[in-house]
Write a protein that holds these residues in place. Sequence first.
Motif, PDB file in Angstrom:
ATOM      1  N   ALA A 142       0.439  -1.439  -0.412  1.00 64.20           N
ATOM      2  CA  ALA A 142      -0.038  -0.222   0.270  1.00 64.20           C
ATOM      3  C   ALA A 142       0.750   0.905   0.521  1.00 64.20           C
ATOM      4  CB  ALA A 142      -1.344   0.283   1.341  1.00 64.20           C
ATOM      5  N   VAL A 143       0.376   2.311  -0.520  1.00 66.83           N
ATOM      6  CA  VAL A 143       1.119   3.927  -0.166  1.00 66.83           C
ATOM      7  C   VAL A 143       0.385   4.024   1.379  1.00 66.83           C
ATOM      8  CG1 VAL A 143       1.422   5.715  -1.341  1.00 66.83           C
ATOM      9  CG2 VAL A 143       1.034   3.860  -2.673  1.00 66.83           C
ATOM     10  N   VAL A 144       1.647   4.844   1.426  1.00 68.93           N
ATOM     11  CA  VAL A 144       1.392   5.820   3.154  1.00 68.93           C
ATOM     12  C   VAL A 144       1.522   7.354   2.779  1.00 68.93           C
ATOM     13  CG1 VAL A 144       3.004   5.080   4.489  1.00 68.93           C
ATOM     14  CG2 VAL A 144       0.993   6.074   5.735  1.00 68.93           C
ATOM     15  N   TYR A 196      -3.277   4.066   1.602  1.00 70.91           N
ATOM     16  CA  TYR A 196      -4.332   4.362   0.020  1.00 70.91           C
ATOM     17  C   TYR A 196      -3.732   2.899  -0.390  1.00 70.91           C
ATOM     18  CZ  TYR A 196      -4.615   9.737   0.578  1.00 70.91           C
ATOM     19  OH  TYR A 196      -4.749  11.178  -0.110  1.00 70.91           O
ATOM     20  N   ASN A 197      -5.463   1.987  -0.025  1.00 70.03           N
ATOM     21  CA  ASN A 197      -4.639   0.826  -0.581  1.00 70.03           C
ATOM     22  C   ASN A 197      -5.505   0.639  -2.061  1.00 70.03           C
ATOM     23  OD1 ASN A 197      -5.365  -2.066  -1.384  1.00 70.03           O
ATOM     24  ND2 ASN A 197      -7.052  -2.173   0.536  1.00 70.03           N
ATOM     25  N   ILE A 198      -4.320   1.249  -2.791  1.00 73.89           N
ATOM     26  CA  ILE A 198      -4.174   0.693  -4.786  1.00 73.89           C
ATOM     27  C   ILE A 198      -3.719  -0.464  -4.986  1.00 73.89           C
ATOM     28  CG2 ILE A 198      -3.928   3.342  -4.638  1.00 73.89           C
ATOM     29  CD1 ILE A 198      -0.945   3.087  -5.804  1.00 73.89           C
ATOM     30  N   PHE A 199      -3.542  -1.925  -4.452  1.00 73.08           N
ATOM     31  CA  PHE A 199      -3.382  -3.231  -5.064  1.00 73.08           C
ATOM     32  C   PHE A 199      -4.354  -3.611  -4.717  1.00 73.08           C
ATOM     33  CE2 PHE A 199       0.405  -0.734  -4.267  1.00 73.08           C
ATOM     34  CZ  PHE A 199       1.340  -0.257  -6.256  1.00 73.08           C
ATOM     35  N   THR A 200      -5.836  -3.358  -5.203  1.00 72.05           N
ATOM     36  CA  THR A 200      -6.810  -4.307  -4.677  1.00 72.05           C
ATOM     37  C   THR A 200      -8.163  -4.400  -5.916  1.00 72.05           C
ATOM     38  OG1 THR A 200      -7.849  -3.429  -2.887  1.00 72.05           O
ATOM     39  CG2 THR A 200      -6.714  -4.767  -2.450  1.00 72.05           C
ATOM     40  N   ASN A 201      -8.897  -4.658  -5.694  1.00 65.88           N
ATOM     41  CA  ASN A 201      -9.861  -4.284  -6.956  1.00 65.88           C
ATOM     42  C   ASN A 201      -9.334  -4.176  -8.380  1.00 65.88           C
ATOM     43  OD1 ASN A 201     -11.524  -5.802  -4.651  1.00 65.88           O
ATOM     44  ND2 ASN A 201     -11.573  -3.540  -3.708  1.00 65.88           N
ATOM     45  N   ILE A 202      -8.425  -4.411  -9.119  1.00 65.15           N
ATOM     46  CA  ILE A 202      -7.488  -3.507  -9.892  1.00 65.15           C
ATOM     47  C   ILE A 202      -8.462  -4.126 -10.841  1.00 65.15           C
ATOM     48  CG2 ILE A 202      -6.329  -3.468 -10.608  1.00 65.15           C
ATOM     49  CD1 ILE A 202      -3.961  -3.712  -8.553  1.00 65.15           C
ATOM     50  N   GLU A 203      -8.488  -3.140 -12.103  1.00 62.83           N
ATOM     51  CA  GLU A 203      -9.210  -3.080 -13.195  1.00 62.83           C
ATOM     52  C   GLU A 203      -8.760  -3.445 -14.135  1.00 62.83           C
ATOM     53  OE1 GLU A 203     -12.788  -1.015 -14.427  1.00 62.83           O
ATOM     54  OE2 GLU A 203     -14.554  -2.453 -13.162  1.00 62.83           O
ATOM     55  N   GLU A 230      -1.313   4.539 -13.944  1.00 61.21           N
ATOM     56  CA  GLU A 230      -2.457   5.312 -14.347  1.00 61.21           C
ATOM     57  C   GLU A 230      -3.332   3.491 -13.646  1.00 61.21           C
ATOM     58  OE1 GLU A 230      -5.482   7.418 -16.957  1.00 61.21           O
ATOM     59  OE2 GLU A 230      -5.248   4.672 -18.074  1.00 61.21           O
ATOM     60  N   ILE A 231      -4.148   3.504 -12.292  1.00 58.90           N
ATOM     61  CA  ILE A 231      -4.447   2.587 -11.461  1.00 58.90           C
ATOM     62  C   ILE A 231      -6.271   2.453 -11.814  1.00 58.90           C
ATOM     63  CG2 ILE A 231      -4.429   1.271  -9.652  1.00 58.90           C
ATOM     64  CD1 ILE A 231      -1.370   1.782  -9.010  1.00 58.90           C
ATOM     65  N   LYS A 232      -6.652   1.513 -11.848  1.00 53.08           N
ATOM     66  CA  LYS A 232      -8.486   1.357 -12.424  1.00 53.08           C
ATOM     67  C   LYS A 232      -8.717   0.737 -11.489  1.00 53.08           C
ATOM     68  CE  LYS A 232      -8.819   3.909 -16.525  1.00 53.08           C
ATOM     69  NZ  LYS A 232      -9.696   4.285 -18.011  1.00 53.08           N
ATOM     70  N   GLN A 233      -9.453   1.123 -10.512  1.00 57.17           N
ATOM     71  CA  GLN A 233     -10.305   0.557  -9.131  1.00 57.17           C
ATOM     72  C   GLN A 233     -11.106   0.425  -9.218  1.00 57.17           C
ATOM     73  OE1 GLN A 233      -7.008   2.062  -6.262  1.00 57.17           O
ATOM     74  NE2 GLN A 233      -7.201   0.305  -5.270  1.00 57.17           N
TER      75      GLN A 233
END
Length: 345
Positions: free
Chosen positions: A168-170, A180-187, A205-208
Motif C-alpha cells: 500500500a501507499v501511506v 491508500y490501498n491501491i493494489f486491490t480490486n484492480i481493473e 494509471e491504476i483503475k479500481q
Amino acid sequence: MPSKPKEIARFNGKGILLNQYTMKNPALKWEKLEIILYEDHFEFIFPNRKINVEIQYVEDVGAELPRRAIEVAKASLEDITYHSSIVYKLPNSDKTMVGFAPETSIYGRKPIEIFLNHVFHVLLDKKPCKIQYAAIKGGTLDPNVKWEDGKFIFVKRKSSLISADLLAVVVIKDGKPKAYNIFTNIESIRIKNKLVDDKEEEVLEIKQVKNNENITSYLYVPARERLFVLRYIYTLTKYKHVVKDLLPKTEDEIASEFAAEAFSGDKIKSELEKLTPEEQEILMALYTGISSLELPNVLNMDVDEVERILDDLIEKGLLTLVRIRKEVELSEKGRAITNYIVSNF
C-alpha cells in the motif's frame, strides 16, 4: 566494529546461474542452492561458490527463465513446475540471473511466495513515491486532488491462507498517516506520461472499483522501483493479467519476435504451405511441451516415420537437434511458424 547485517529470510532448494557465458556451457545444470536475504544484500550459496550481491545491484525479481534453463531442469530435476528468479548486475560485470526452485514440487509454490514476500519488503518498504489518489471518480476528474508525497508500506492480510503481505501507499495528512490501498480490486493498469512537479514523467494509471464506484489513481515511482511494483503484482497477487504487457520482454520473447519478423506475412504463409499435416502436427506437439521421444505414442505414429519427419524438419531449419538420440527443440523459425499456426487457426 560495524554491526552485522540483519538476516531477513532464507530459501533452500535448487538453483541455476545464468549469464552469457554459462548459457553456452554444455554442462549447465541446476544445483543445490541456499539464498540468504539480508537487509542490505543477498548471499547465493552454490556447492562450489558463494556470491554476495548488494540490494542496490538487483535489477529484477521474478523474470521468466530462458527456455534453455527450463530444458536443463527437465533433464536434471524431478520437475520445474514452480520457480522464480533474481537478476543482478554487479559493477564491471555482466547481467546475471539466478533461477531457483523448491527441491520438489510437492511443496507447491508457497516457499517461493514466502521468500519473494520478504524480497519485496526489502526492495520496496519505506521507498518514496508520489500519488494522486482517486483523481478520477466515476469518470469525473477531481481538480482538488494533487500529488502527495508517500511511501510504500506492507500491511498484514487478515487471511492466513495468503502468504504475501499487501503493498500500500501511506501519506501524511493533517499530521496523521493515511494509507491508500491501491493494489486491490484492480481493473486495469497502464503506463502514461503525466506532469509530476512540473516535469513530464512516466506514471502508473491504476483503475479500481471501490464501494461500487470506478476510481482512477496515479502513482509515480522511479523506474527501478516501478518494475518491482509490477513484479510484486504479477508474482504475489491475483492481478497478474493486468500488468503482464507492462513487464520487460524475456530474451526468448524478443528472439521469437525477431524470428517472426524474419518469417512474417506472405513468407511465413509460404513456409507453412510447404509443411505436410504430419509435420504441422509434430510441430504443434513439440510446441505444447511434448518431448520428441514421446511423439510416437502421443501421435500414434510409427517410430521410423516420426524419425523421418524430424529429419525433414531439422533440414528445413524448424527444429534444432539437442542430442544425438533425436532429442529436438523448436528453432526460432519453427517457433515463429508454430506461433502463426496457433494464432491463426
